[in-house]
Design an enzyme around this catalytic site. Sequence first.
Site, PDB file in Angstrom:
ATOM      1  N   ARG A  38       0.819  -1.212   0.000  1.00 52.37           N
ATOM      2  CA  ARG A  38       0.000   0.000   0.000  1.00 52.37           C
ATOM      3  C   ARG A  38       0.856   1.267   0.000  1.00 52.37           C
ATOM      4  O   ARG A  38       0.428   2.298  -0.510  1.00 52.37           O
ATOM      5  CB  ARG A  38      -0.959  -0.019   1.198  1.00 52.37           C
ATOM      6  CG  ARG A  38      -2.086  -1.033   0.999  1.00 52.37           C
ATOM      7  CD  ARG A  38      -3.088  -1.045   2.127  1.00 52.37           C
ATOM      8  NE  ARG A  38      -4.252  -1.844   1.765  1.00 52.37           N
ATOM      9  CZ  ARG A  38      -5.287  -2.073   2.565  1.00 52.37           C
ATOM     10  NH1 ARG A  38      -5.287  -1.568   3.788  1.00 52.37           N
ATOM     11  NH2 ARG A  38      -6.304  -2.798   2.147  1.00 52.37           N
ATOM     12  N   LYS A 199     -20.430 -18.646   2.363  1.00 53.33           N
ATOM     13  CA  LYS A 199     -21.854 -18.502   2.659  1.00 53.33           C
ATOM     14  C   LYS A 199     -22.597 -17.643   1.646  1.00 53.33           C
ATOM     15  O   LYS A 199     -22.122 -16.569   1.276  1.00 53.33           O
ATOM     16  CB  LYS A 199     -22.043 -17.914   4.055  1.00 53.33           C
ATOM     17  CG  LYS A 199     -21.580 -18.835   5.179  1.00 53.33           C
ATOM     18  CD  LYS A 199     -21.875 -18.226   6.540  1.00 53.33           C
ATOM     19  CE  LYS A 199     -21.474 -19.167   7.666  1.00 53.33           C
ATOM     20  NZ  LYS A 199     -21.795 -18.594   8.993  1.00 53.33           N
ATOM     21  N   GLY A 356     -10.256 -10.108  -0.292  1.00 54.96           N
ATOM     22  CA  GLY A 356      -9.096 -10.636   0.413  1.00 54.96           C
ATOM     23  C   GLY A 356      -8.775 -12.083   0.110  1.00 54.96           C
ATOM     24  O   GLY A 356      -7.640 -12.432  -0.220  1.00 54.96           O
ATOM     25  N   GLY A 379     -13.569  -4.506   1.246  1.00 57.07           N
ATOM     26  CA  GLY A 379     -14.964  -4.111   1.402  1.00 57.07           C
ATOM     27  C   GLY A 379     -15.472  -3.190   0.318  1.00 57.07           C
ATOM     28  O   GLY A 379     -16.616  -3.318  -0.132  1.00 57.07           O
TER      29      GLY A 379
END
Length: 398
Positions: A38, A199, A356, A379
């Site tokens: 980063r 999920k 991720g 996210g």
Amino acid sequence: MSFRTLDDLPDDLGGKAALVRVDFNVPMADGAVTDDTRLRAALPTIEKLRAGGASVVLLSHFDRPKGKRVPSMSLQPLVEPLSKLLGMAVSFGTDCIGPAAAEAIHAAGAGGVTLLENVRFHPGEEANDADFIAELAQNGDLYVNDAFSTAHRAHASTEGLAHVLPAYAGESMRRELDALEAALGSPKRPVLGVVGGSKVSSKLALLDNLVGKLDRLAIGGGMANTFLAAQGVDVGASLCEHDLAETAREIMATAKAAGCELLLPVDVVTAKAVKPGIDHHVRALDAIQPDDMILDAGPRTAAALKAAMDASATVIWNGPLGVFEVPPFDVATVDAARHAAALARAGKLVAVAGGGDTVAALNAAACTDDFTFVSTAGGAFLEWMEGKTLPGVAALAQ
């Protein structure tokens, strides 16, 4: 949306200070940076602004101090590695507002680089507080957002500043937005989506959005078990959200109505437990045993996915096809990832991936660099795939 970029800035930025929101929430161990990805991602924006004569003032969060000053969450340990990457001394401000910030910026001088302290040490950051925004803005003449990974947060340094200073997308942000536009905004068709993970419940919004935009959608990982069970397949002892069977059938119906072909496993790899090197079997769907756990897609499923890639012009990938962290249940993910990478390298496919687990899987397959673009935004990438408006991006729109 169209965005102002650094190309829209005047050539001469002498005497100007650019407030640049970066994401320096980097992995640390014993006070040292363990992965400087980063930091390196911010270098093109920093260098471009410096080349124009601007003083560069870096804003970032680190961890979650919840509006309090937490010494272990200071950005000061990043000064040395950032200085080495830039080949110059980086000034550090012990606060991101007030005299401490102003003094550090003054010390850096024209063309200098200043890293200010963790913006989340102030409660006004996450509250997007107008007074805190005004205090941040006192340190700059223009604002650059170069942190797509934080663009899903409407915080002072990610969204608020764009409304009080001339705002631009940095080089890293621009690359991300260009890649995402190429993947879902106005992609080359046919478009194939690959969605995996454990999920269905965590990716309902994602699936609902994608089936209306893709030509084909391959579903893998534990979430595929829920779809198989919804079709009457006995998935044995596998991870499965049986209570979402009706939801899975609704998604399948929506996909059919939208003309999106769903690709579900046609064979699977099973074992009695999740352990490295454990005995495992390739099973047809009608041969799954009561104590079997489905832990990977089978070879016929992987072959079908690769054939779908061959017939596509764009692929967008989020989530592994199996428990890739535990060999031998990494085979399908690695096989499919390397196939997509080879097509992208040959110029036959636009391959965009993010999330991720996805990044970790591509790294394990040693093919990350061959994808057209791999987002590390987490996210923000997922919310973009869900079709949500990202506040930090919307604030940059012209």
